[in-house]
Scaffold this motif. Structure first.
Motif, PDB file in Angstrom:
ATOM      1  N   HIS A 147     -25.432   5.626  35.830  1.00 29.20           N
ATOM      2  CA  HIS A 147     -24.578   6.818  35.754  1.00 29.20           C
ATOM      3  C   HIS A 147     -24.836   7.689  36.976  1.00 29.20           C
ATOM      4  O   HIS A 147     -25.988   7.934  37.350  1.00 29.20           O
ATOM      5  CB  HIS A 147     -24.848   7.603  34.470  1.00 29.20           C
ATOM      6  N   GLU A 148     -23.758   8.165  37.593  1.00 30.56           N
ATOM      7  CA  GLU A 148     -23.861   8.940  38.819  1.00 30.56           C
ATOM      8  C   GLU A 148     -23.590  10.409  38.538  1.00 30.56           C
ATOM      9  O   GLU A 148     -22.636  10.755  37.840  1.00 30.56           O
ATOM     10  CB  GLU A 148     -22.855   8.425  39.849  1.00 30.56           C
ATOM     11  N   PRO A 149     -24.429  11.295  39.103  1.00 31.85           N
ATOM     12  CA  PRO A 149     -24.157  12.726  38.943  1.00 31.85           C
ATOM     13  C   PRO A 149     -22.910  13.121  39.729  1.00 31.85           C
ATOM     14  O   PRO A 149     -22.555  12.496  40.726  1.00 31.85           O
ATOM     15  CB  PRO A 149     -25.409  13.384  39.529  1.00 31.85           C
ATOM     16  N   GLY A 150     -22.247  14.144  39.261  1.00 32.32           N
ATOM     17  CA  GLY A 150     -21.048  14.615  39.939  1.00 32.32           C
ATOM     18  C   GLY A 150     -20.259  15.525  39.036  1.00 32.32           C
ATOM     19  O   GLY A 150     -20.556  15.677  37.835  1.00 32.32           O
ATOM     20  N   GLU A 151     -19.223  16.119  39.585  1.00 35.84           N
ATOM     21  CA  GLU A 151     -18.447  17.096  38.829  1.00 35.84           C
ATOM     22  C   GLU A 151     -17.745  16.488  37.611  1.00 35.84           C
ATOM     23  O   GLU A 151     -17.696  17.109  36.545  1.00 35.84           O
ATOM     24  CB  GLU A 151     -17.430  17.786  39.747  1.00 35.84           C
ATOM     25  N   PRO A 152     -17.184  15.269  37.704  1.00 37.08           N
ATOM     26  CA  PRO A 152     -16.554  14.698  36.501  1.00 37.08           C
ATOM     27  C   PRO A 152     -17.541  14.544  35.340  1.00 37.08           C
ATOM     28  O   PRO A 152     -17.207  14.873  34.198  1.00 37.08           O
ATOM     29  CB  PRO A 152     -16.036  13.337  36.987  1.00 37.08           C
ATOM     30  N   LEU A 153     -18.739  14.055  35.631  1.00 34.21           N
ATOM     31  CA  LEU A 153     -19.709  13.895  34.552  1.00 34.21           C
ATOM     32  C   LEU A 153     -20.196  15.253  34.058  1.00 34.21           C
ATOM     33  O   LEU A 153     -20.417  15.440  32.858  1.00 34.21           O
ATOM     34  CB  LEU A 153     -20.897  13.057  35.027  1.00 34.21           C
ATOM     35  N   ARG A 154     -20.333  16.220  34.945  1.00 35.20           N
ATOM     36  CA  ARG A 154     -20.748  17.560  34.532  1.00 35.20           C
ATOM     37  C   ARG A 154     -19.745  18.141  33.522  1.00 35.20           C
ATOM     38  O   ARG A 154     -20.121  18.672  32.477  1.00 35.20           O
ATOM     39  CB  ARG A 154     -20.870  18.471  35.750  1.00 35.20           C
ATOM     40  N   ARG A 155     -18.447  18.021  33.850  1.00 34.14           N
ATOM     41  CA  ARG A 155     -17.423  18.527  32.928  1.00 34.14           C
ATOM     42  C   ARG A 155     -17.452  17.780  31.605  1.00 34.14           C
ATOM     43  O   ARG A 155     -17.281  18.369  30.524  1.00 34.14           O
ATOM     44  CB  ARG A 155     -16.040  18.425  33.581  1.00 34.14           C
TER      45      ARG A 155
END
Length: 589
Positions: free
Chosen positions: A523-531
């Motif tokens: 799993h990659e961190p980023g804005e889509p996963l944050r949301r």
């Protein structure tokens, strides 16, 4: 708390009948006087000594030639029967006496999980010394601070650790009269100002009579770090062995023929109370593994050694969860009967994963360095409510208290109403003080109640639920939010391996909830996963409780015993002093 199904108490036909089969009856009929009768006491009625109960009484009985301690090292194995363990620890006691070490002297042990650590602890207890095991990964300054506070008179360590971490600081330790070095090979290199373990200990006599020991004689010194200032030395006495024995029997469900494995290092209170004392007093084979965590290696140990009872930490469980259940396929773990967890509250997802991976839950329990032994537990014979600490041990009275403005306390009796977890004083392993800090010790009590500093609730069935440390609780728009509940909800998401939650000052809400998340592989961190995570949390917890901000971290800062350091996350977020970092495990920010 109510969204997870309870797990029924029976999980496998091979499980032995539990030692505590009827919780209510055990509490009703329990007395500490009766618990004391499960131990022998010193011959002739000369008191109570931890090492006698752990070693000598078995060495003089039918278990004498059975395996007491089985050590699995990186380069070999050693097994001590109770008879051999008695003789080896007698040599330690005689060596200490030969060096002029007297009753009450402070003996510190700084070593990895090697046999000499266990021999030194038990032998020093026989000699009526006060023992303090130190975690070998500490840096020089935390080691020196503890040696100074404890006024260490003798230190047992390895040549490598001494040269790296102690030798340069020796001038500031005037009380340290002797250092015993365990060599890396057959013999230790001559190091100025030290003694060779082999020459000093292994040449000593194997015959030693434990002197009369008052149950209230100081036996163990365990250091615990606060958020600021110097570490506190919690004082424990020989009477604590009554608690160690009873909780090993009831909370860990130890049976005499069990193979038991506690993964904690004796540098922490768990590794002493349940990695040395409780298994030996209960007559089980105590498994010690020198190597640090590696999931495949640990599964090998569970399978090869036919481990029956396994006591480990939430951090290790979460690391195993990262790998999924694939590494367990095809393994024969049929001997495994009971699994328990300690160190910090166990997230519900980890309890449920135990059922998926091993066919049984991890049984969480709760206690502190100051309590000396397990206070609240999920017992083998009761249903498990994932996320709950369980119920108090027989003989332990726990309550939820509210501190009043006048300095007094009142009891919270309504179910699921938050307050401070408190214990009625009087159990055998209760600390007898903080070394040289009487005022700090007195602040822990309100009348007959020991105030733990942990916030909790109790449900209508008497199960206790951890909310958070009193100084961790978040006050947001009039809501009191426990970080553990938010962290557990985030961990339900398949991308999240670990989460740490803090309160961040906000001019409108007072505080908002901010989460720091470490991800599972893939799993990659980023804005889509944050949301996605923010939405997941709002759905599970509601907008008032869910985090407003999420940051990704490769790893979260943890103590070396595995507790997530929320106050360090908060200090770094707000640019505040980081306080005492002596127990910090290396982390990536």
């Amino acid at each position: 708390m109510g969204r997870y199904p309870r797990i029924a108490k029976a999980h496998a036909a091979h499980r032995a009948p539990p030692n505590l089969a009827d919780y209510d009856a055990a509490r009703r009929d329990f007395s500490w006087a009766t618990a004391r009768t499960l131990l022998d006491g010193l011959p002739g009625g000369h008191g109570l000594n931890i090492a006698h109960e752990a070693v000598d009484r078995h060495a003089a009985g039918p278990r004498a030639d059975r395996a007491a301690l089985r050590w699995i090292g990186r380069a070999g194995e050693r097994v001590f029967t109770w008879r051999q363990l008695r003789d080896a620890t007698n040599r330690v006691a005689n060596a200490l006496r030969g060096l002029g070490v007297q009753d009450g002297a402070r003996v510190f042990v700084l070593a990895g999980r090697i046999p000499e650590l266990y021999l030194a602890v038990l032998g020093a207890l026989k000699a009526r010394c006060v023992v303090c095991p130190l975690f070998s990964a500490f840096g020089p300054e935390p080691i020196a601070t503890r040696l100074e506070i404890g006024e260490a008179e003798l230190l047992v360590t390895t040549e490598a650790l001494y040269r790296r971490k102690v030798e340069a600081l020796r001038p500031r330790l005037p009380a340290l009269r002797h250092v015993l070095l365990v060599g890396e090979g057959d013999t230790a290199t001559a190091v100025s100002g030290t003694l060779d373990w082999k020459v000093t200990v292994e040449a000593a006599s194997p015959d030693f009579a434990i002197p009369p020991t008052d149950p209230e004689d100081m036996a163990l010194l365990h250091f615990t770090s606060g958020t600021t200032g110097r570490p506190k030395g919690a004082v424990h006495v020989h009477r604590a062995v009554v608690m160690h024995h009873m909780t090993g029997r009831y909370a860990l469900d130890l049976h005499p023929d069990d193979i038991f494995w506690c993964t904690a290092d004796p540098g922490w209170v768990t590794g002493t109370s349940y990695g040395i004392i409780a298994p030996l007093t209960n007559g089980v084979t105590n498994l010690v593994v020198e190597a640090e965590f590696d999931a495949q290696a640990w599964y090998d140990v569970l399978e090869r050694e036919r481990v029956n009872v396994w006591y480990t930490a939430p951090t290790a469980i979460r690391m195993m969860m990262k790998l999924g259940t694939e590494p367990l396929k095809g393994r024969d773990l049929s001997a495994l009967r009971f699994m328990a967890s300690v160190g910090e509250p166990l997230n519900p997802e980890a309890v449920l994963w135990g059922v998926e991976a091993f066919g049984m839950p991890f049984h969480d329990n709760w206690w502190q360095t100051e309590t000396g032994g397990i206070m609240i537990a999920n017992f083998a014979a009761m249903d498990v409510k994932p996320g709950s600490m369980g119920k108090p041990l027989p003989g332990v009275e726990a309550a939820i208290l509210r501190r009043e403005d006048d300095g007094g306390v009142s009891e919270v009796t309504a179910p699921m109403v938050e307050g401070e977890l408190a214990l009625k004083a009087g159990w055998p392993s209760m600390m007898r003080g903080y070394l040289k800090e009487e005022a700090r010790y007195r602040k822990c009590f309100a009348g007959e109640w020991y105030l733990t500093g942990d916030l909790a609730t109790r449900d209508e069935e008497g199960y206790f639920w951890f909310v958070g440390r009193a100084d961790d609780v978040i006050k947001s728009s009039g809501h009191l939010i426990g970080p553990f509940e938010v962290e557990s909800a985030l961990m339900e998401h398949p991308a999240v391996a670990e989460a740490g939650v803090i309160g961040k000052p906000d001019p409108v809400a007072g505080e908002i909830v901010k989460a720091f998340v470490a991800l599972r592989p893939g799993h990659e961190p980023g804005e889509p996963l944050r949301r996605e995570l923010l939405g997941h949390a709002r759905k599970r917890l509601g907008a008032a409780v869910a985090p407003k901000e999420i940051d990704f971290r490769a790893n979260l800062p943890k103590t070396r015993s595995g507790k997530i350091m929320r106050r360090l996350l908060k200090a770094r977020e707000l640019g505040l002093p980081e306080g005492d970092l002596s127990t910090l495990e290396s982390d990536e920010r």
